[in-house]
Design an enzyme around this catalytic site. Structure first.
Site, PDB file in Angstrom:
ATOM      1  N   HIS A  97       0.910   3.236 -10.319  1.00 48.19           N
ATOM      2  CA  HIS A  97      -0.092   3.757  -9.370  1.00 48.19           C
ATOM      3  C   HIS A  97       0.605   4.531  -8.242  1.00 48.19           C
ATOM      4  O   HIS A  97       0.587   4.101  -7.090  1.00 48.19           O
ATOM      5  CB  HIS A  97      -0.847   2.544  -8.812  1.00 48.19           C
ATOM      6  CG  HIS A  97      -2.110   2.846  -8.057  1.00 48.19           C
ATOM      7  ND1 HIS A  97      -2.154   3.606  -6.920  1.00 48.19           N
ATOM      8  CD2 HIS A  97      -3.392   2.449  -8.268  1.00 48.19           C
ATOM      9  CE1 HIS A  97      -3.386   3.667  -6.462  1.00 48.19           C
ATOM     10  NE2 HIS A  97      -4.154   2.985  -7.272  1.00 48.19           N
ATOM     11  N   GLU A 157      -1.699   9.119 -11.004  1.00 50.66           N
ATOM     12  CA  GLU A 157      -1.238   7.867 -11.603  1.00 50.66           C
ATOM     13  C   GLU A 157      -1.074   7.979 -13.122  1.00 50.66           C
ATOM     14  O   GLU A 157      -1.951   8.520 -13.802  1.00 50.66           O
ATOM     15  CB  GLU A 157      -2.228   6.754 -11.266  1.00 50.66           C
ATOM     16  CG  GLU A 157      -2.469   6.603  -9.763  1.00 50.66           C
ATOM     17  CD  GLU A 157      -3.729   5.851  -9.428  1.00 50.66           C
ATOM     18  OE1 GLU A 157      -4.060   4.901 -10.165  1.00 50.66           O
ATOM     19  OE2 GLU A 157      -4.399   6.211  -8.437  1.00 50.66           O
ATOM     20  N   ASP A 172     -11.880  10.296  -7.130  1.00 50.87           N
ATOM     21  CA  ASP A 172     -11.429   9.064  -7.790  1.00 50.87           C
ATOM     22  C   ASP A 172     -11.807   9.193  -9.261  1.00 50.87           C
ATOM     23  O   ASP A 172     -12.922   8.880  -9.668  1.00 50.87           O
ATOM     24  CB  ASP A 172     -12.111   7.855  -7.162  1.00 50.87           C
ATOM     25  CG  ASP A 172     -11.405   6.556  -7.521  1.00 50.87           C
ATOM     26  OD1 ASP A 172     -11.670   5.540  -6.847  1.00 50.87           O
ATOM     27  OD2 ASP A 172     -10.591   6.577  -8.472  1.00 50.87           O
ATOM     28  N   ARG A 216       1.404  -6.445  -9.258  1.00 53.68           N
ATOM     29  CA  ARG A 216       1.785  -5.726  -8.042  1.00 53.68           C
ATOM     30  C   ARG A 216       1.942  -6.629  -6.814  1.00 53.68           C
ATOM     31  O   ARG A 216       2.392  -6.170  -5.769  1.00 53.68           O
ATOM     32  CB  ARG A 216       0.785  -4.614  -7.739  1.00 53.68           C
ATOM     33  CG  ARG A 216      -0.621  -5.117  -7.408  1.00 53.68           C
ATOM     34  CD  ARG A 216      -1.507  -3.964  -6.980  1.00 53.68           C
ATOM     35  NE  ARG A 216      -2.883  -4.400  -6.741  1.00 53.68           N
ATOM     36  CZ  ARG A 216      -3.771  -3.679  -6.077  1.00 53.68           C
ATOM     37  NH1 ARG A 216      -3.443  -2.492  -5.586  1.00 53.68           N
ATOM     38  NH2 ARG A 216      -4.993  -4.132  -5.893  1.00 53.68           N
ATOM     39  N   ARG A 251       0.867  -1.202   0.000  1.00 53.03           N
ATOM     40  CA  ARG A 251       0.000   0.000   0.000  1.00 53.03           C
ATOM     41  C   ARG A 251       0.892   1.236   0.000  1.00 53.03           C
ATOM     42  O   ARG A 251       1.251   1.787   1.060  1.00 53.03           O
ATOM     43  CB  ARG A 251      -0.909   0.006   1.228  1.00 53.03           C
ATOM     44  CG  ARG A 251      -1.694   1.286   1.422  1.00 53.03           C
ATOM     45  CD  ARG A 251      -2.766   1.503   0.410  1.00 53.03           C
ATOM     46  NE  ARG A 251      -3.821   0.516   0.556  1.00 53.03           N
ATOM     47  CZ  ARG A 251      -4.646   0.170  -0.435  1.00 53.03           C
ATOM     48  NH1 ARG A 251      -4.501   0.723  -1.617  1.00 53.03           N
ATOM     49  NH2 ARG A 251      -5.584  -0.734  -0.250  1.00 53.03           N
TER      50      ARG A 251
HETATM   51  O1  TA6 Z   1      -6.393   4.208  -8.688  1.00 55.46           O
HETATM   52  C1  TA6 Z   1      -7.511   4.490  -7.890  1.00 55.46           C
HETATM   53  C2  TA6 Z   1      -8.139   3.175  -7.445  1.00 55.46           C
HETATM   54  O2  TA6 Z   1      -8.619   2.447  -8.550  1.00 55.46           O
HETATM   55  C3  TA6 Z   1      -9.242   3.492  -6.436  1.00 55.46           C
HETATM   56  O3  TA6 Z   1     -10.520   3.260  -6.989  1.00 55.46           O
HETATM   57  C4  TA6 Z   1      -8.918   2.558  -5.272  1.00 55.46           C
HETATM   58  O4  TA6 Z   1      -9.529   1.303  -5.484  1.00 55.46           O
HETATM   59  C5  TA6 Z   1      -7.404   2.505  -5.380  1.00 55.46           C
HETATM   60  O5  TA6 Z   1      -7.165   2.362  -6.774  1.00 55.46           O
HETATM   61  C6  TA6 Z   1      -6.732   1.450  -4.533  1.00 55.46           C
HETATM   62  O6  TA6 Z   1      -7.062   0.194  -4.999  1.00 55.46           O
HETATM   63  P1  TA6 Z   1      -6.533  -1.075  -4.165  1.00 55.46           P
HETATM   64  O7  TA6 Z   1      -6.944  -2.261  -4.979  1.00 55.46           O
HETATM   65  O8  TA6 Z   1      -5.045  -0.931  -4.039  1.00 55.46           O
HETATM   66  O9  TA6 Z   1      -7.175  -0.967  -2.824  1.00 55.46           O
END
Ligand code: TA6
Length: 314
Positions: free
Chosen positions: A185, A288, A229, A115, A89
């Site tokens: 990301h 991103e 978002d 990832r 994260r």
């Molecule tokens: O990039 C934004 C996103 O798609 C959000 O909608 C949120 O889901 C974030 O990615 C994090 O996603 P994750 O699967 O890492 O919890």
């Protein structure tokens, strides 16, 4: 002279051996050193003449980048998992071979499988201009072939200097054309989300994930007082994060990307997310570098696609 490991568990032995072998084969004195990170994960620590970075082999995740004399530009949650097979994260998770939910099968892992997969070192290099480069290659597993039934190679090139360049390279090594969406990301470290603005996306259109991806127009700078978002479509420009609290500006330049995602979970979504502290929404912003939504990349046999992001401080 190889060190002998006289104590500890088999896992610790194997990790130490892996770290020792990585340094033997790819270490560069004063530039590239492999070490055990949290939970024993293998981390590459990169030191160039004008900036430092660290990269977890788990997920090929760049964890940190700091120009000399500056605070880290990237952010990692204090509650992130650091386990093989789990996404980290924070930093720059690699979303591949799809971004977000799988286009036809929601049961497949969100943001694809790169990832949380194992990546190995292909080469390292300390360049004449003082920058330091490393190439990682994702190890292909049987699980991947069920999720994405095409022969491919996936590389991550990271070049560290005063800026951080990250290139995600997809090669079609099969005989059929395939399609991907992908993303770097990136989680950026900021002082206070309510004092941040993002420029570079003015007068563009975006798909608002919070309203079933309804298309809207962006008027002026992006500011934050609630969850955001958004997939900004047909965007190739640089973005600049203006962080008033830290009194600094982060510039993100890109190539091979026609969409940009801006995300901050704000209070409720942050509280509902695993591996994210309830108040940590205040201290990060994701801008991103993506090919997301309708920005689909088609790669013919023998061809490759490069998604590239360069990050630096103004
Ligand atoms: O990039 C934004 C996103 O798609 C959000 O909608 C949120 O889901 C974030 O990615 C994090 O996603 P994750 O699967 O890492 O919890």
């Amino acid at each position: 002279m190889r060190r002998r490991f006289l104590s500890g568990t088999y896992k610790e032995f194997m990790m130490n051996t892996q770290i020792s072998d990585l340094n033997d084969e790819f270490g560069i004195e004063g530039a590239v050193e492999f070490a055990e990170g949290p939970n024993g994960l293998a981390i590459a620590n990169i030191t160039s003449n004008s900036g430092k970075a660290s990269i977890a082999l788990n997920g090929g995740t760049v964890l940190s980048f700091a120009p000399n004399g500056e605070e880290d530009v990237l952010w990692v949650s204090s509650e992130s998992a650091f386990e093989e097979g789990k996404a980290i994260r924070g930093g720059i998770p690699v979303c591949w071979p799809w971004f977000g939910s799988h286009p036809t099968d929601a049961s497949k892992p969100s943001h694809g499988f790169a990832r949380y997969s194992a990546w190995r070192v292909a080469y390292t290099d300390a360049l004449d201009d003082g920058t330091v480069a490393i190439r990682l290659e994702m190890a292909v597993s049987d699980e991947m072939n069920t999720l994405f039934p095409y022969p491919f190679s996936l590389y991550l090139d990271v070049c560290v200097g005063k800026t951080l360049m990250v290139n995600l390279i997809t090669r079609n090594t099969g005989t059929e054309t395939f399609q991907i969406t992908d993303a770097l990301h990136s989680y950026f470290s900021i002082g206070d989300i309510s004092q941040v603005t993002v420029s570079g996306l003015e007068s563009t259109q975006y798909l608002d994930k919070l309203e079933k991806f309804r298309q809207k127009g962006q008027d002026g700078l992006i500011s934050f007082n609630k969850e955001v978002d958004r997939v900004y479509i047909d965007t190739k420009s640089d973005c600049i994060i203006d962080d008033a609290a830290k009194k600094r500006k982060i510039r993100i330049s890109k190539t091979g990307s026609s969409s940009t995602v801006v995300w901050n979970p704000w209070i409720e979504t942050a509280a509902a997310m695993g591996n994210l502290g309830d108040n940590e929404y205040l201290e990060f912003l994701c801008v991103e570098t993506t090919n997301a939504g309708t920005d689909i990349i088609e790669i013919k046999p023998g061809d490759r696609h490069v998604l590239s992001a360069v990050t630096g401080l103004e």
